[in-house]
Write a protein that holds these residues in place. Structure first.
Motif, PDB file in Angstrom:
ATOM      1  N   LEU A  83       0.816  -1.209   0.000  1.00  0.00           N
ATOM      2  CA  LEU A  83       0.000   0.000   0.000  1.00  0.00           C
ATOM      3  C   LEU A  83       0.853   1.263   0.000  1.00  0.00           C
ATOM      4  O   LEU A  83       0.518   2.251  -0.662  1.00  0.00           O
ATOM      5  CB  LEU A  83      -0.920   0.003   1.229  1.00  0.00           C
ATOM      6  CG  LEU A  83      -2.107  -0.950   1.195  1.00  0.00           C
ATOM      7  CD1 LEU A  83      -2.780  -0.994   2.559  1.00  0.00           C
ATOM      8  CD2 LEU A  83      -3.101  -0.542   0.119  1.00  0.00           C
ATOM      9  N   ALA A  84       1.955   1.245   0.743  1.00  0.00           N
ATOM     10  CA  ALA A  84       2.788   2.444   0.863  1.00  0.00           C
ATOM     11  C   ALA A  84       3.705   2.646  -0.331  1.00  0.00           C
ATOM     12  O   ALA A  84       4.240   3.743  -0.505  1.00  0.00           O
ATOM     13  CB  ALA A  84       3.626   2.362   2.138  1.00  0.00           C
ATOM     14  N   ALA A  85       3.887   1.618  -1.158  1.00  0.00           N
ATOM     15  CA  ALA A  85       4.857   1.688  -2.247  1.00  0.00           C
ATOM     16  C   ALA A  85       4.344   2.527  -3.412  1.00  0.00           C
ATOM     17  O   ALA A  85       3.134   2.571  -3.678  1.00  0.00           O
ATOM     18  CB  ALA A  85       5.190   0.290  -2.746  1.00  0.00           C
ATOM     19  N   PRO A  86       5.236   3.186  -4.150  1.00  0.00           N
ATOM     20  CA  PRO A  86       4.842   3.857  -5.395  1.00  0.00           C
ATOM     21  C   PRO A  86       4.313   2.829  -6.384  1.00  0.00           C
ATOM     22  O   PRO A  86       4.686   1.648  -6.336  1.00  0.00           O
ATOM     23  CB  PRO A  86       6.155   4.479  -5.893  1.00  0.00           C
ATOM     24  CG  PRO A  86       7.052   4.512  -4.698  1.00  0.00           C
ATOM     25  CD  PRO A  86       6.671   3.356  -3.850  1.00  0.00           C
ATOM     26  N   SER A  87       3.476   3.247  -7.287  1.00  0.00           N
ATOM     27  CA  SER A  87       2.825   2.311  -8.219  1.00  0.00           C
ATOM     28  C   SER A  87       3.827   1.521  -9.051  1.00  0.00           C
ATOM     29  O   SER A  87       3.602   0.352  -9.356  1.00  0.00           O
ATOM     30  CB  SER A  87       1.866   3.075  -9.135  1.00  0.00           C
ATOM     31  OG  SER A  87       2.552   4.105  -9.829  1.00  0.00           O
ATOM     32  N   ARG A  88       4.959   2.136  -9.403  1.00  0.00           N
ATOM     33  CA  ARG A  88       5.934   1.434 -10.239  1.00  0.00           C
ATOM     34  C   ARG A  88       6.641   0.303  -9.496  1.00  0.00           C
ATOM     35  O   ARG A  88       7.249  -0.572 -10.124  1.00  0.00           O
ATOM     36  CB  ARG A  88       6.975   2.428 -10.773  1.00  0.00           C
ATOM     37  CG  ARG A  88       7.839   3.070  -9.704  1.00  0.00           C
ATOM     38  CD  ARG A  88       8.789   4.100 -10.291  1.00  0.00           C
ATOM     39  NE  ARG A  88       9.627   4.726  -9.281  1.00  0.00           N
ATOM     40  CZ  ARG A  88       9.248   5.725  -8.510  1.00  0.00           C
ATOM     41  NH1 ARG A  88       8.019   6.212  -8.639  1.00  0.00           N
ATOM     42  NH2 ARG A  88      10.074   6.253  -7.621  1.00  0.00           N
ATOM     43  N   VAL A  89       6.576   0.315  -8.178  1.00  0.00           N
ATOM     44  CA  VAL A  89       7.252  -0.705  -7.365  1.00  0.00           C
ATOM     45  C   VAL A  89       6.321  -1.869  -7.036  1.00  0.00           C
ATOM     46  O   VAL A  89       6.766  -2.980  -6.759  1.00  0.00           O
ATOM     47  CB  VAL A  89       7.800  -0.077  -6.069  1.00  0.00           C
ATOM     48  CG1 VAL A  89       8.445  -1.114  -5.153  1.00  0.00           C
ATOM     49  CG2 VAL A  89       8.803   1.025  -6.399  1.00  0.00           C
ATOM     50  N   ARG A  90       5.038  -1.643  -7.102  1.00  0.00           N
ATOM     51  CA  ARG A  90       4.078  -2.625  -6.616  1.00  0.00           C
ATOM     52  C   ARG A  90       4.113  -3.978  -7.320  1.00  0.00           C
ATOM     53  O   ARG A  90       3.889  -5.004  -6.669  1.00  0.00           O
ATOM     54  CB  ARG A  90       2.666  -2.031  -6.681  1.00  0.00           C
ATOM     55  CG  ARG A  90       2.459  -0.934  -5.660  1.00  0.00           C
ATOM     56  CD  ARG A  90       1.110  -0.292  -5.788  1.00  0.00           C
ATOM     57  NE  ARG A  90       1.047   0.904  -4.931  1.00  0.00           N
ATOM     58  CZ  ARG A  90       0.114   1.831  -5.034  1.00  0.00           C
ATOM     59  NH1 ARG A  90      -0.845   1.711  -5.941  1.00  0.00           N
ATOM     60  NH2 ARG A  90       0.136   2.873  -4.236  1.00  0.00           N
ATOM     61  N   PRO A  91       4.368  -4.050  -8.641  1.00  0.00           N
ATOM     62  CA  PRO A  91       4.381  -5.382  -9.274  1.00  0.00           C
ATOM     63  C   PRO A  91       5.325  -6.374  -8.616  1.00  0.00           C
ATOM     64  O   PRO A  91       4.998  -7.561  -8.499  1.00  0.00           O
ATOM     65  CB  PRO A  91       4.801  -5.068 -10.717  1.00  0.00           C
ATOM     66  CG  PRO A  91       4.293  -3.689 -10.960  1.00  0.00           C
ATOM     67  CD  PRO A  91       4.497  -2.976  -9.653  1.00  0.00           C
ATOM     68  N   ARG A  92       6.487  -5.935  -8.158  1.00  0.00           N
ATOM     69  CA  ARG A  92       7.429  -6.869  -7.552  1.00  0.00           C
ATOM     70  C   ARG A  92       7.039  -7.257  -6.129  1.00  0.00           C
ATOM     71  O   ARG A  92       7.638  -8.167  -5.544  1.00  0.00           O
ATOM     72  CB  ARG A  92       8.836  -6.277  -7.556  1.00  0.00           C
ATOM     73  CG  ARG A  92       9.062  -5.108  -6.606  1.00  0.00           C
ATOM     74  CD  ARG A  92      10.392  -4.455  -6.884  1.00  0.00           C
ATOM     75  NE  ARG A  92      10.782  -3.469  -5.889  1.00  0.00           N
ATOM     76  CZ  ARG A  92      11.633  -2.460  -6.118  1.00  0.00           C
ATOM     77  NH1 ARG A  92      12.180  -2.331  -7.330  1.00  0.00           N
ATOM     78  NH2 ARG A  92      11.955  -1.605  -5.160  1.00  0.00           N
ATOM     79  N   LEU A  93       6.029  -6.591  -5.574  1.00  0.00           N
ATOM     80  CA  LEU A  93       5.571  -6.903  -4.222  1.00  0.00           C
ATOM     81  C   LEU A  93       4.361  -7.832  -4.212  1.00  0.00           C
ATOM     82  O   LEU A  93       3.890  -8.218  -3.137  1.00  0.00           O
ATOM     83  CB  LEU A  93       5.214  -5.608  -3.490  1.00  0.00           C
ATOM     84  CG  LEU A  93       6.369  -4.624  -3.296  1.00  0.00           C
ATOM     85  CD1 LEU A  93       5.844  -3.295  -2.752  1.00  0.00           C
ATOM     86  CD2 LEU A  93       7.424  -5.196  -2.350  1.00  0.00           C
TER      87      LEU A  93
END
Length: 214
Positions: A83-93
């Motif tokens: 939830l806290a991550a920028p959108s560009r980082v979310r796929p790897r999470l």
């Protein structure tokens, strides 16, 4: 350190206070779960102080401790990071989050259908619960909690992941039967680095880091 009712109560209260400070700093609702991690883990240690004073057993405090440690944390941590991550980082999470959901489903079913007991062993507590395929569950649990932090954006969250991962190795090596209790205690202590994560974000936003942060 030697864990005891007093040690858990004092440490838990201090860590929870750090969590309150973290929560007070954030400005976006989606940052709150991650900022509240020290608050959750501090409360967890306070609950364990009650388990100590009850001499272990299978009372309400033992069940409450197990619910937080087992099904809640592997969902709370990866989804807080997501939830806290920028959108560009979310796929790897996504993978740690999925692992957390699958692991939590098993860990929620077991305490609901099987007794959970705590045993005092010297200066540690061991929580006894019959879990199927324990090695696979441990891998999923650590992928969700430690893995999500290692894959997060920002050096502070990755540092927390490194500390939690190193702590898992040490606790597993030194206290095999008491691994869950000792690792959760260490994770609570190292979670105070979340204060730095919040302080590095003037507006509490996980997307607007200072230009000096890689």
């Amino acid at each position: 350190m030697c864990w005891s009712a007093t040690a858990d109560l004092v440490a838990g209260t201090a860590i929870a206070a750090a969590g309150v400070a973290c929560v007070a700093q954030v400005r976006r609702a989606r940052d709150l779960p991650l900022a509240a991690l020290p608050l959750l883990l501090g409360a967890h240690q306070v609950i364990e102080s009650v388990v100590w004073r009850s001499a272990g057993g299978a009372g309400p405090a033992t069940v409450a401790w197990a619910v937080i440690a087992l099904p809640l944390l592997p969902v709370w941590v990866p989804f807080g990071v997501l939830l806290a991550a920028p959108s560009r980082v979310r796929p790897r999470l996504v993978v740690p989050a999925a692992a957390g959901l699958a692991t939590a489903a098993v860990l929620a079913y077991c305490p609901a259908t099987r007794p959970v007991t705590a045993e005092i062993r010297g200066h540690t507590l061991a929580y006894v619960l019959d879990l199927p395929n324990s090695p696979l569950i441990i891998v999923g649990y650590l992928l969700a909690t430690v893995g999500s932090l290692l894959l997060a954006k920002g050096p502070v969250l990755r540092l927390l992941g490194v500390l939690a991962g190193a702590g898992a190795v040490v606790c597993a090596a030194l206290w095999r039967l008491e691994f869950v209790s000792t690792w959760c205690a260490l994770a609570a202590v190292v979670s105070v680095v979340m204060l730095r994560w919040v302080w590095r974000l003037p507006d509490g936003s996980a997307d607007r880091q200072r230009s000096t942060v890689p």
